[in-house]
Design an enzyme around this catalytic site. Structure first.
Site, PDB file in Angstrom:
ATOM      1  N   ASP A  70       0.840  -1.202   0.000  1.00 32.19           N
ATOM      2  CA  ASP A  70       0.000   0.000   0.000  1.00 32.19           C
ATOM      3  C   ASP A  70       0.876   1.254   0.000  1.00 32.19           C
ATOM      4  OD1 ASP A  70      -2.378   1.461   0.060  1.00 32.19           O
ATOM      5  OD2 ASP A  70      -3.278   0.171   1.590  1.00 32.19           O
TER       6      ASP A  70
ATOM      7  N   ASP B 151     -10.596   2.863  -3.666  1.00 27.01           N
ATOM      8  CA  ASP B 151     -11.058   1.569  -3.138  1.00 27.01           C
ATOM      9  C   ASP B 151     -12.481   1.263  -3.591  1.00 27.01           C
ATOM     10  OD1 ASP B 151      -8.703   1.541  -1.741  1.00 27.01           O
ATOM     11  OD2 ASP B 151      -9.637   1.421   0.251  1.00 27.01           O
TER      12      ASP B 151
END
Ligand SMILES: *[C@@H]1O[C@H](CO)[C@@H](O)[C@H](O)[C@H]1NC(C)=O
Ligand SMILES: *[C@@H]1O[C@H](CO)[C@@H](O)[C@H](O)[C@H]1NC(C)=O
Ligand SMILES: *[C@@H]1O[C@H](CO)[C@@H](O)[C@H](O)[C@H]1NC(C)=O
Length: 425
Positions: free
Chosen positions: A157, A217
Site C-alpha cells: 500500500d 477503493d
C-alpha cells in the site's frame, strides 16, 4: 447504433518490459480480505470474522471443498491489520500474537498444504493505512521476512509516504523482493497515490510491479463499480497499453456475493473485470455465499476470457443510447464483446450487436457465442446479421466472436486491435 467513432491506432510499439519474476502471466485469481472484513480485530466478540489465522485457514478449506481452487482461484490474501504494532528485537515485522498464534510461516505452510498460495500486506511508507508498522527504512528486512515465511504475494500500500518518494520506494521493494531469490507476486498501489499529484510513469510501473491499483477503493455498491468503469474508460489510452503478461491494471476487488449488487450488477462486474484483464481477487465470505454468485464467479467461460493467454486488456469502444460497448482482443483472433445497459430505469433494452466496432471481424463470417445472460451458441453470423442482444438495466451481455477464416481480409481490424488500439469515443 449512431455515433460510433472508432479510430484505429497505428502505434505498433511493442509492449514495455514487465517485471521479470516469472509471475502474473495472466491476472491473479484469489481472495483478499479487505472489502468484506476490513480491520476487524475484535476476536473476543466476533471470532468468526476477525482478522486472524482462523479466517484464512477456514477460507483455504472452503476454497478446496467448494471448487474455487479447481476454477483457478489460488491466492488467499491477507490485507491490513495482521501485524503486531511492534517489530521484534531484530527489527522484523511479526504477526499479532493473539490473533495469529501460529505465526505467518505456519499459516503459509497450511495454505500450501491445500495447494493454494498465501498473500500478505505491507506499506511503502512509515505506517500502513490502518496505522500498523510500514516498511519505509526496512524494505530489505521485510522482503526477506516475507520470503522466509514462504509468502507468495505482497500487496504493498502507499499510505504515509511523500508522493515524491513513491516511485523510489516501490522500486526499492521490488528489488528487495527479487534479491530474496524467491518469486513473490508484487501488487502495487503506486499510481493510485501518484495520480493525485502527477501522471504516473506506466513504463516504470510495469517494470516494477505485477499489478497496480489506479483508482479509489471499491465499496459494496453499484455506484463504486460504475465509478471504476468510468475512470478506466476515461484513462484507457494511458493505462491499457501498460497491461500484458507479467503486469496488469487492478480495478480492485470483486464484491460479488456480498450485499450491494443485484443479480445483473454482479454479472456486470464479472464480465467487465474479465474484459479489463483485471485480477480476480474476491472479497466476500466464501463460507456463506449464494449459489448464483458462486456459479457466476466460477463461470469457466468468463474465467477463460479473464485468463486469455494473449494478455491484452480491452477498451470501451462505444457509448451509445445509454449502452457502453467494451471489447477485448482474445487469442486465436477472437474478441469478447460486453454490452452494458447503463439506463437504470425501465426494462430490458435491445442493441444491434453487429454495430459494435469489433464486429468487422465477421467479414465474411464469424461464429458467435453468448456467455451472459445465458450461455447460448448463436451460430454463424455475417457483417449484415441483424443480431440483437437484450440487456437488463445495469446488466451486461457478454459474447465471444470467432472469425471464420476464408477468403478476404477479415483479420484487418483485429490485427490493429491487438496492437494497442486507440479509440476515441
Ligand atoms: C530477479 O530479476 C532478474 C532480472 O530481471 C530475473 O532474471 C530473475 O528471475 C529475478 N528473480 C526473482 C526471484 O524474481
Ligand atoms: C516531500 O518531499 C519533497 C522533496 O523531497 C519535500 O520538498 C517536501 O517537503 C516533502 N513533503 C513532506 C510533507 O514531507
Ligand atoms: C519512465 O520510466 C522509464 C523506465 O524506467 C524511463 O526510461 C523513462 O525515462 C521514464 N519516463 C519519464 C517521462 O520519466
Amino acid at each position: 447504433m449512431r455515433t460510433v467513432i472508432s479510430i484505429l491506432g497505428i502505434i505498433l510499439s511493442p509492449i514495455a518490459l514487465a517485471l521479470d519474476n516469472g509471475l502474473a502471466l495472466t491476472p491473479a485469481m484469489g481472495w483478499l480480505h479487505w472489502e468484506r472484513f476490513l480491520c476487524n480485530v475484535d476476536c473476543d466478540t466476533d471470532p468468526n470474522n476477525c482478522i486472524s489465522e482462523r479466517l484464512y485457514m477456514q477460507m483455504a478449506d472452503v476454497m478446496v471443498r467448494d471448487g474455487w481452487r479447481e476454477a483457478g482461484y489460488e491466492y488467499i490474501c491477507i490485507d491490513d491489520c495482521w501485524p503486531s504494532h511492534q517489530r521484534d528485537a531484530q527489527g522484523r515485522l511479526q504477526a499479532d500474537p493473539k490473533r495469529f498464534p501460529g505465526g505467518i510461516k505456519k499459516l503459509a505452510d497450511y495454505v500450501h498444504s491445500k495447494g493454494l498460495k498465501l498473500g500478505i500486506y505491507g506499506d511503502v511508507g512509515v505506517n500502513t493505512c490502518a496505522g500498523y508498522p510500514g516498511s519505509q527504512g526496512y524494505y530489505e528486512t521485510d522482503a526477506q521476512t516475507f520470503a522466509d515465511w514462504g509468502v507468495d504475494l505482497l500487496k504493498f500500500d502507499g499510505c504515509f509516504m511523500n508522493w515524491t518518494s513513491l516511485s523510489e520506494g516501490y522500486v526499492k521493494m521490488s528489488k528487495a523482493l527479487n534479491s530474496t531469490g524467491k518469486s513473490i507476486y508484487y501488487s502495487c498501489e503506486w499510481p493510485l497515490y501518484e495520480w493525485i499529484f502527477n501522471q504516473p510513469n506506466y513504463t516504470a510501473i510495469r517494470e516494477t510491479c505485477n499489478h497496480w491499483r489506479n483508482f479509489a477503493d471499491i465499496y459494496d455498491s453499484w455506484s463504486a463499480v460504475k465509478s471504476i468503469l468510468d475512470w478506466t474508460a476515461s484513462h484507457q489510452d494511458t493505462i491499457v497499453p501498460a497491461a500484458g503478461p507479467g503486469g496488469w491494471n487492478d480495478p480492485d476487488m470483486i464484491i460479488i456475493g456480498n450485499f450491494g449488487l443485484s443479480h445483473d450488477q454482479q454479472e456486470s462486474q464479472m464480465a467487465l473485470w474479465a474484459i479489463m484483464a483485471a485480477p480476480l481477487l474476491m472479497s466476500n465470505d466464501l463460507r456463506d455465499i449464494c449459489p448464483h454468485s458462486k456459479e457466476l464467479l466460477q463461470n469457466r467461460h468468463i474465467i477463460a476470457i479473464s485468463q486469455d493467454p494473449l494478455g491484452k486488456q480491452g477498451y470501451c469502444t462505444a457509448k451509445v443510447d445509454s449502452f457502453e460497448v467494451w471489447e477485448r482482443p482474445l487469442s486465436k483472433h477472437r474478441i469478447a464483446i460486453a454490452v452494458l445497459n447503463k439506463q437504470e430505469i425501465g426494462g430490458p433494452r435491445k442493441l444491434l450487436i453487429s454495430a459494435a466496432p469489433g464486429w468487422k471481424i465477421c467479414d465474411p463470417q464469424c461464429n458467435v457465442t453468448r456467455i451472459l445472460p445465458q450461455y447460448t451458441e448463436l451460430g454463424i453470423q455475417t457483417l449484415q446479421s441483424k443480431l440483437f442482444v437484450t440487456v437488463n438495466p445495469s446488466g451486461t451481455a457478454l459474447l465471444t466472436v470467432s472469425p471464420i477464416r476464408g477468403f478476404t481480409n477479415n483479420m484487418h481490424w483485429h490485427d490493429h486491435s491487438v496492437k494497442d488500439k486507440h479509440t476515441v469515443l
